[in-house]
Structure formats: structure tokens, C-alpha cells
Design a protein around this motif. Structure first.
Motif, mmCIF file in Angstrom:
data_model
loop_
_atom_site.group_PDB
_atom_site.id
_atom_site.type_symbol
_atom_site.label_atom_id
_atom_site.label_comp_id
_atom_site.label_asym_id
_atom_site.label_seq_id
_atom_site.Cartn_x
_atom_site.Cartn_y
_atom_site.Cartn_z
ATOM 1 N N VAL A 98 0.885 -1.081 -0.225
ATOM 2 C CA VAL A 98 0.014 0.115 -0.029
ATOM 3 C C VAL A 98 0.878 1.283 -0.071
ATOM 4 O O VAL A 98 1.477 1.342 0.917
ATOM 5 N N THR A 99 0.933 1.853 -1.116
ATOM 6 C CA THR A 99 1.722 3.202 -1.117
ATOM 7 C C THR A 99 0.629 4.550 -1.251
ATOM 8 O O THR A 99 -0.787 4.168 -0.765
ATOM 9 N N GLU A 100 1.147 5.588 -1.098
ATOM 10 C CA GLU A 100 0.198 6.836 -1.346
ATOM 11 C C GLU A 100 -0.910 6.636 -2.328
ATOM 12 O O GLU A 100 -1.950 7.337 -2.119
ATOM 13 N N ASP A 101 -0.613 6.202 -3.329
ATOM 14 C CA ASP A 101 -1.731 5.855 -4.416
ATOM 15 C C ASP A 101 -2.768 5.092 -4.046
ATOM 16 O O ASP A 101 -4.152 5.539 -4.240
ATOM 17 N N GLU A 102 -2.617 4.085 -3.418
ATOM 18 C CA GLU A 102 -3.579 3.201 -2.696
ATOM 19 C C GLU A 102 -4.268 3.901 -1.711
ATOM 20 O O GLU A 102 -5.650 3.993 -1.589
ATOM 21 N N ILE A 103 -3.723 4.771 -0.870
ATOM 22 C CA ILE A 103 -4.321 5.444 0.212
ATOM 23 C C ILE A 103 -5.323 6.477 -0.098
ATOM 24 O O ILE A 103 -6.223 6.745 0.342
ATOM 25 N N LEU A 104 -5.114 6.904 -1.319
ATOM 26 C CA LEU A 104 -5.968 7.951 -2.054
ATOM 27 C C LEU A 104 -7.310 7.389 -2.067
ATOM 28 O O LEU A 104 -8.123 7.878 -1.988
ATOM 29 N N GLY A 105 -7.343 5.998 -2.303
ATOM 30 C CA GLY A 105 -8.588 5.237 -2.596
ATOM 31 C C GLY A 105 -9.132 4.648 -1.461
ATOM 32 O O GLY A 105 -10.361 4.757 -1.271
ATOM 33 N N ILE A 106 -8.303 4.335 -0.363
ATOM 34 C CA ILE A 106 -8.585 3.644 0.661
ATOM 35 C C ILE A 106 -9.082 4.727 1.717
ATOM 36 O O ILE A 106 -10.200 4.496 2.631
ATOM 37 N N GLY A 107 -8.693 6.027 1.961
ATOM 38 C CA GLY A 107 -8.805 6.961 2.785
ATOM 39 C C GLY A 107 -7.910 6.959 3.916
ATOM 40 O O GLY A 107 -7.794 5.929 4.587
ATOM 41 N N GLY A 108 -7.284 7.972 4.326
ATOM 42 C CA GLY A 108 -6.250 8.085 5.245
ATOM 43 C C GLY A 108 -6.557 7.655 6.673
ATOM 44 O O GLY A 108 -6.152 7.009 7.317
ATOM 45 N N GLU A 109 -8.016 7.969 6.809
ATOM 46 C CA GLU A 109 -8.689 7.679 8.278
ATOM 47 C C GLU A 109 -8.760 5.957 8.211
ATOM 48 O O GLU A 109 -8.813 5.740 9.640
ATOM 49 N N ASN A 110 -8.738 5.209 7.129
ATOM 50 C CA ASN A 110 -8.932 3.958 7.388
ATOM 51 C C ASN A 110 -7.600 3.216 7.480
ATOM 52 O O ASN A 110 -7.534 1.992 7.921
ATOM 53 N N VAL A 111 -6.549 3.869 7.201
ATOM 54 C CA VAL A 111 -5.162 3.234 7.180
ATOM 55 C C VAL A 111 -4.304 3.831 8.192
ATOM 56 O O VAL A 111 -2.988 3.346 8.287
ATOM 57 N N GLU A 112 -4.667 5.030 9.034
ATOM 58 C CA GLU A 112 -3.918 5.700 9.821
ATOM 59 C C GLU A 112 -3.296 4.825 10.961
ATOM 60 O O GLU A 112 -3.931 3.936 11.402
ATOM 61 N N GLY A 113 -1.889 4.820 11.089
ATOM 62 C CA GLY A 113 -1.080 3.908 12.164
ATOM 63 C C GLY A 113 -0.484 3.032 11.400
ATOM 64 O O GLY A 113 0.373 2.122 12.103
ATOM 65 N N ALA A 114 -1.030 2.332 10.106
ATOM 66 C CA ALA A 114 -0.384 1.167 9.513
ATOM 67 C C ALA A 114 1.151 1.427 8.978
ATOM 68 O O ALA A 114 1.603 2.858 8.702
ATOM 69 N N TYR A 115 1.969 0.507 9.036
ATOM 70 C CA TYR A 115 3.545 0.780 8.542
ATOM 71 C C TYR A 115 3.532 0.374 7.352
ATOM 72 O O TYR A 115 2.670 -0.723 6.693
ATOM 73 N N ALA A 116 4.563 0.752 6.639
ATOM 74 C CA ALA A 116 4.776 0.357 5.286
ATOM 75 C C ALA A 116 6.262 0.098 5.007
ATOM 76 O O ALA A 116 7.082 0.903 5.344
#
Length: 418
Positions: free
Chosen positions: A281-299
């Protein structure tokens, strides 16, 4: 040189090359000289090269489940080509591109690669994302002696004379991230979760071996088809097993459903119980996921948009100017941007567009202007680069919390992990 596992016995030989690309803008004197070189002198194999232009291919999915990930690669490659053209082109020639859609379908990738090499006679192709698409086109590139610049982090266990791998291989991403989890987060148990194709399965095979080697434990392992959107069952299993780490390699649009369902199930990634580390999951995917849904995850990636070096600040500014202020830039997007620049450097070092000569010139090429900081092509056609860990923020960006001090040497065939 080790051969690709899928290579035909009729592959072309390769050797070595060296070049220093010291800046994004080539010296005017070089191009003034290059303009005097006729196409016949720099193109002896019938490629689509004239005295004024050279054609290349762009091959990514802009439709289907992988479009969420691959659109950024297309944008990056076009930006690089535009910048190269503005600086004088390659050997005095302007780059023209032919774009094809792999449509998230591996046979289509093979078909389109054959068209680009056989019908269009392109001098290079920048493309693919998944390992499945790369494996589908690899026999075509080796049969017709084309050159592919492949931008995605991948499982390794491959080395082809017809591919330059501009993303990380497993030792630079997977092994480095597991070491970090064990040392910095005291992780003991892991749940491996991925999409069901070669990259996640092979990556997790490597991850499992490394976890075992460290005396740690895998408590679960699951795979789901590309495009899958129902993750409630595996989320319940994760809650039951209570692993220290969810090690995730879910790709494409499936990530939107997975992270939203994780949050709906009450898993708060900011509490790190369990901790989630993604290698996909890069910033490209987070754009679709929503930052509020992935906040705290590590990559675990080699590049994040938030990198503060001057190269990256210039790159981000140019990317947003070209594609819009709201655009984001992920790891693979940056690696895709490197492709045309590395190809340009190889062509100019070789003094020719001929594939064999470009291949011979590739190892040793340095790119000091890379947004990630600095890269160099290894003899095995992979890049020396740093490993980094980022933590997802609510605004959709990653905060870089760790990076290796030195460049990591690429090792696509790590001993004991094959």
C-alpha cells in the motif's frame, strides 16, 4: 549472470556498461553533437528511430482492479519523457510514446508487449506492475530482444538480461522489514495475508522462512483473488489469533474493502494491537482507501512522497504541476519515473539505441537526481537503494521513521530463501 526462471534457451547475451547521469538537464553541447549522428549509425536493428524521433512503449493497466495502482506509473513515465524532451531528448531525438492498456489481465499484457516490440518496434518499454504481468511478458521480451523497465517492488528470484528492475527485491523490502519488526517492535507472531498470485505467495514464502530463521512464529496465512472485497472472515480469524503483526500484501482495489472492513471490525491500527505492516500500500492506494482507514499502519518501501531531500521536493513540485495539486506519489510511481532517465543514460553511454548495446552499458549507471536520493544499477539489473519504513498518517501521507544508513545491495537470489 543468473538467468530468469522463465527464460527461453534462445535469450540474447548481455554484458556490462557504465554511465554517470549527473542531472536532469543534459549538457547542451552533448545534444548539439548528437544531432549530427544519423539514425543509421545509432540504430542498426530496425527500431522505430528516425533522425529526429525515437518511439518507446508504455504498458500498464489503466482499467480493471490494478488501475488504482498503475495510473501513477503512467503519469510518472510521461512526466519523465516530457522532461527529457524539454532537455533535448535522447541522442538529440525527441521521445514519442505508444501507450497500451494491460487491462489488469495477464494475457493482454503479453499480447500488447508483442505488439509494441514486433509491430511498433519500440526502443524500450516502461511497464507492468504485478509479477503476474511481468511473468506474462518476460518470454516475449526475451524472444524478441526488447528491453523492459519494471518499476514494482517484487519477490526477486529472477534476473533477466531484458529487464531493468527499478523497484526493490525481497531482501531490500521483506527481510529488512521483518528485521525491523523484530528488533524495534519486539514482534513474535505474524499473520500473513495477501492477494492470490505469484508475488504475495512467493513474498510470504520468503517472509515465512525469515520468520522461522529468527525463531518467530507464523500463526496464519490467507490469500484472496484480485478484486476480492469480502474480508470479514479473515478479520475474525485475525482477531481470534491475536498476532503481533499482520503482514499484508493485498494489492489493487481490494485494499479499499480490506482496510475499511478492518476499521469497521474495531481494529484500530494506531494502537498497534495488532500492528500492521504492508509491503503493497503506497500513497496511491491510500488515496482510494482513505487516510482515516489506514492511519497507524506501517509500510516497507524505498520511497515515500514525504522524503525531504531536494531531489524529491523538485520532483513532487513538478509532478503536482503536471498532474494536479491533489495528486499523490507512491513508491512504484517514483520507481517508474526512474525508468526513462536510466534508459536515456544507457543509450547515451552506448551511443546507440540498439538493445544489445544499451544492455551492455547499463550496469554501473548512477542517477544522482533520483527522488529517493541516489540509485545505481547493479550487474544483476536491479538497483542499489535504501530500505525505509513509513507510518501512515490521517492525511494520506507516510511519516518516515526508519531508513538504512547505506544503500542495500540487491540480491534477487538470497541464499537459503529460494
Amino acid at each position: 549472470m543468473k538467468l530468469s526462471k522463465t527464460r527461453s534457451s534462445s535469450h540474447r547475451p548481455s554484458s556490462t556498461r557504465r554511465h554517470l547521469l549527473g542531472g536532469l538537464m543534459a549538457l547542451p553541447a552533448l545534444f548539439a553533437l548528437s544531432n549530427t549522428v544519423l539514425a543509421a549509425d545509432v540504430n542498426t536493428t530496425g527500431l522505430a528511430v528516425t533522425d529526429d524521433t525515437v518511439k518507446v512503449g508504455i504498458l500498464h493497466s489503466v482499467t480493471g482492479t490494478m488501475a488504482i495502482s498503475e495510473t501513477g506509473s503512467v503519469q510518472a513515465e510521461k512526466l519523465a519523457i516530457e522532461q527529457i524532451n524539454a532537455s533535448g531528448g535522447v541522442l538529440g531525438r525527441q521521445i514519442e510514446y505508444i501507450q497500451e492498456d494491460g487491462a489488469s489481465d495477464w494475457p493482454t499484457f503479453a499480447e500488447k508487449s508483442r505488439k509494441l516490440l514486433v509491430n511498433d518496434n519500440v526502443a524500450a518499454v516502461f511497464g507492468c506492475w504485478t509479477s503476474a504481468s511481468r511473468k506474462a511478458v518476460l518470454p516475449v521480451f526475451e524472444q524478441y530482444n526488447g528491453m523492459l523497465y519494471y518499476p514494482t517492488f517484487y519477490e526477486g528470484l529472477e534476473e533477466s538480461p531484458n529487464v531493468i528492475y527499478t523497484g526493490q527485491e525481497a531482501t531490500q523490502q521483506i527481510l529488512a522489514s521483518i528485521d525491523w519488526l523484530a528488533e524495534e517492535k519486539d514482534a513474535k507472531t505474524f499473520y500473513l495475508l495477501g492477494s492470490d498470485y505469484i508475488w504475495p505467495r512467493t513474498s510470504n514464502k520468503i517472509a515465512r522462512k525469515h520468520i522461522d530463521k529468527l525463531g518467530l512464529k507464523v500463526v496464519g496465512e490467507e490469500y484472496y483473488p484480485l478484486g476480492h472485497t469480502q474480508f470479514n472472515s479473515v478479520i475474525n480469524k485475525i482477531k481470534l489469533k491475536k498476532p503481533d503483526v499482520i503482514f499484508a500484501s493485498v494489492v489493487g482495489g481490494s485494499n479499499v474493502a480490506f482496510y475499511k472492513q478492518m476499521k469497521a471490525a474495531g481494529i484500530d491500527l494506531t494502537k498497534e494491537s495488532p500492528l500492521l505492516l504492508t509491503i503493497s500500500v503506497t500513497e496511491d492506494e491510500i488515496l482510494g482507501i482513505g487516510g482515516e482507514n489506514v492511519e497507524g499502519a506501517y509500510a516497507s518501501m524505498k520511497y515515500f512522497q514525504s522524503l525531504g531531500n531536494d531531489n524529491n521536493q523538485d520532483f513532487v513540485k513538478a509532478f503536482k504541476k503536471r498532474w494536479g495539486e491533489d495528486i499523490v506519489i507512491g513508491d512504484v510511481t517514483q520507481a517508474a519515473y526512474l525508468g526513462p532517465w536510466l534508459w536515456k543514460a544507457a543509450v547515451e553511454k552506448a551511443g546507440s539505441f540498439d538493445i544489445d548495446k544499451v544492455r551492455e552499458a547499463s550496469p554501473g549507471i548512477e542517477l544522482t537526481t533520483a527522488p529517493e536520493g541516489y540509485v545505481r544499477i547493479h550487474e544483476n539489473h536491479h538497483l542499489w537503494s535504501k530500505a525505509r519504513i513509513g507510518q501512515a498518517q490521517k492525511d494520506g501521507q507516510y511519516k518516515v521513521i526508519y531508513e538504512t544508513e547505506e544503500l542495500m545491495e540487491p540480491d534477487p537470489f538470497p541464499k537459503g530463501y529460494q
